[in-house]
Write a protein that holds these residues in place. Structure first.
Motif, mmCIF file in Angstrom:
data_model
loop_
_atom_site.group_PDB
_atom_site.id
_atom_site.type_symbol
_atom_site.label_atom_id
_atom_site.label_comp_id
_atom_site.label_asym_id
_atom_site.label_seq_id
_atom_site.Cartn_x
_atom_site.Cartn_y
_atom_site.Cartn_z
ATOM 1 N N ASP A 96 10.121 -12.650 -3.257
ATOM 2 C CA ASP A 96 8.759 -12.444 -3.739
ATOM 3 C C ASP A 96 7.744 -13.328 -3.035
ATOM 4 O OD1 ASP A 96 9.836 -14.742 -4.977
ATOM 5 O OD2 ASP A 96 8.437 -14.588 -6.656
ATOM 6 N N MET A 97 8.223 -14.359 -2.321
ATOM 7 C CA MET A 97 7.320 -15.254 -1.597
ATOM 8 C C MET A 97 7.394 -15.063 -0.081
ATOM 9 S SD MET A 97 7.708 -18.776 -3.823
ATOM 10 C CE MET A 97 6.316 -19.593 -3.033
ATOM 11 N N GLY A 98 8.087 -14.004 0.344
ATOM 12 C CA GLY A 98 8.168 -13.727 1.780
ATOM 13 C C GLY A 98 9.282 -14.463 2.479
ATOM 14 N N GLY A 99 10.329 -14.848 1.719
ATOM 15 C CA GLY A 99 11.442 -15.573 2.314
ATOM 16 C C GLY A 99 12.448 -14.661 3.003
ATOM 17 N N GLY A 100 13.558 -15.255 3.399
ATOM 18 C CA GLY A 100 14.572 -14.544 4.169
ATOM 19 C C GLY A 100 14.575 -15.018 5.601
ATOM 20 N N VAL A 101 15.750 -15.060 6.208
ATOM 21 C CA VAL A 101 15.881 -15.683 7.520
ATOM 22 C C VAL A 101 15.164 -14.902 8.623
ATOM 23 C CG1 VAL A 101 18.066 -14.605 8.240
ATOM 24 C CG2 VAL A 101 17.529 -16.954 8.947
ATOM 25 N N ILE A 102 14.968 -13.598 8.454
ATOM 26 C CA ILE A 102 14.309 -12.809 9.500
ATOM 27 C C ILE A 102 12.858 -13.231 9.666
ATOM 28 C CG2 ILE A 102 13.548 -10.496 10.156
ATOM 29 C CD1 ILE A 102 16.154 -9.450 8.825
ATOM 30 N N TRP A 109 17.671 -28.907 3.970
ATOM 31 C CA TRP A 109 16.393 -28.991 4.674
ATOM 32 C C TRP A 109 15.501 -30.091 4.125
ATOM 33 C CZ3 TRP A 109 14.361 -23.244 5.137
ATOM 34 C CH2 TRP A 109 15.203 -22.534 6.005
ATOM 35 N N ARG A 110 15.343 -30.109 2.800
ATOM 36 C CA ARG A 110 14.403 -31.050 2.172
ATOM 37 C C ARG A 110 15.129 -31.804 1.068
ATOM 38 N NH1 ARG A 110 11.692 -26.113 2.758
ATOM 39 N NH2 ARG A 110 9.928 -26.169 4.212
ATOM 40 N N TYR A 114 16.420 -26.212 -3.271
ATOM 41 C CA TYR A 114 16.226 -25.171 -2.257
ATOM 42 C C TYR A 114 15.951 -23.810 -2.889
ATOM 43 C CZ TYR A 114 20.878 -23.105 -3.039
ATOM 44 O OH TYR A 114 21.976 -22.475 -3.582
ATOM 45 N N ARG A 115 16.425 -23.592 -4.103
ATOM 46 C CA ARG A 115 16.255 -22.295 -4.762
ATOM 47 C C ARG A 115 14.801 -22.005 -5.113
ATOM 48 N NH1 ARG A 115 20.695 -23.640 -9.240
ATOM 49 N NH2 ARG A 115 19.423 -25.552 -9.101
ATOM 50 N N LYS A 116 13.963 -23.037 -5.098
ATOM 51 C CA LYS A 116 12.562 -22.869 -5.486
ATOM 52 C C LYS A 116 11.612 -22.758 -4.300
ATOM 53 C CE LYS A 116 13.219 -25.302 -9.888
ATOM 54 N NZ LYS A 116 12.791 -26.437 -10.743
ATOM 55 N N VAL A 117 12.102 -23.009 -3.078
ATOM 56 C CA VAL A 117 11.222 -22.937 -1.913
ATOM 57 C C VAL A 117 11.046 -21.477 -1.498
ATOM 58 C CG1 VAL A 117 11.908 -25.232 -1.155
ATOM 59 C CG2 VAL A 117 13.079 -23.233 -0.223
#
Length: 331
Positions: A169-175, A154-155, A160-163
């Motif tokens: 804990d930061m609201g990630g996940g594909v859903i 993506w970037r 990527y492990r830090k985004v």
């Protein structure tokens, strides 16, 4: 008109740039990190605050919330309390904590709100919506909606492990990350009555969130939709298909076209997106729409109440996957 952007990451900087392009808007920024503040100062020459209270004290008419997903509610609540109109990037939050209070304040103060689901401004999906509203495929019986891409690409240059997308804990996940698809499914087909989902972390990527999700939505109209979301496809994919009694409507992001098959004449009609279309135009149109909503020219295509409904569905999807249960949303 004065706008404050809180959160100066890539999407925050995009919105700052686009607001300045629209014109007649004074833009300031807020970010907790010196790097974030310095970057917007260098790029745009605008004032960047370290302290959020100081930024609000400057009296912005509207606040753009582009912090990580798990940090949306607090700045949005402070801005709403101060009487600022609100633009919140999708999703509204990573859970529903504090959301009811914001909704109450927004309603009480009559604030204009918009949730940043920019796919509603893509010319392809706007055409699909137009065709569906015209009934060109007849009664819609089923839909297939997909998006997938490879997160590490993506970037370039960023781990990527830090985004936030990679971190629970930061609201990630594909859903939650791909809530665009849940949102435009609801935009196209109406209210969701029931759902089920299978989702998990299946790849070898270093994440602690689900990277594949397959969702079934049953709408109050009876339509059944299948949504596939993933972080793992090595080629970017985004498309949809709506199957009706009188035809089929398709859209493919990569092909840049919408197709309409008519059961009456057994013929495909193709609608190409404008040849000069650039992705940033979605974000420009989205921000211009927000400005027009504040001035009373337009009404929000997705206000915070609609965004809260998207979040309610997404949280039910996550619950279904966790508990392996079919969930009814009828209240």
């Amino acid at each position: 008109m004065k706008f404050l952007v809180t959160g100066c990451g890539s999407i925050g900087r995009r919105h700052i740039s686009n607001l300045l392009t629209i014109g007649n808007i004074e833009v300031s920024a807020h970010d907790l990190t010196p790097d974030g503040r310095n970057k917007v100062k260098e790029l745009f020459g605008i004032n960047a605050h370290e302290n959020y209270e100081d930024a609000l004290a400057a009296g912005p008419d509207a606040v753009i919330v582009t912090t990580p997903t798990n940090e949306h509610i607090s700045p949005a609540l402070e801005a709403a309390t101060a009487g600022c109109h609100l633009f919140i990037e999708k999703p509204v939050s990573h859970n529903t904590e504090g959301l009811a209070k914001i909704l109450s304040i927004v309603k009480e103060k009559g604030l204009i709100t918009l949730v940043g689901c920019n796919m509603r401004f893509h010319p392809g999906l706007k055409k699909v919506k137009e065709l569906l509203d015209k009934g060109t495929a007849g009664k819609i019986l089923s839909a297939d909606i997909e998006t997938g891409s490879y997160m590490p690409e993506w970037r370039p240059g960023i781990d990527y492990r830090k985004v936030y997308s990679a971190r629970s804990d930061m609201g990630g996940g594909v859903i939650l990350d791909a809530i665009h698809e849940i949102d435009y499914a609801r935009w196209m087909l109406g209210d969701v009555a029931a759902l089920c989902c299978m989702a998990d972390k299946l790849s070898s990527l270093e994440l602690d969130v689900e990277d594949v999700a397959d969702i079934l939505l049953r709408f109050t109209s009876g339509t059944i939709a299948h949504l596939h979301l993933d972080y793992v496809q090595r080629v970017y994919s985004r498309n949809c298909k709506f199957v009706g009694e009188d035809g089929v409507i398709t859209w493919d992001f990569n092909e840049g076209q919408v197709g309409l098959f008519s059961a009456h004449n057994k013929h495909w009609t193709w609608f190409k997106q404008p040849p000069d279309f650039e992705l940033n135009q979605m974000y420009v149109d989205e921000m211009r729409h927000f400005v027009n909503c504040i001035t009373g020219v337009e009404k929000p295509v997705l206000d915070i109440f609609g965004g809260a409904e998207d979040l309610r569905i997404a949280m039910a999807v996550k619950q279904s996957a966790k508990e392996q249960q079919f969930i009814s949303l009828i209240q």
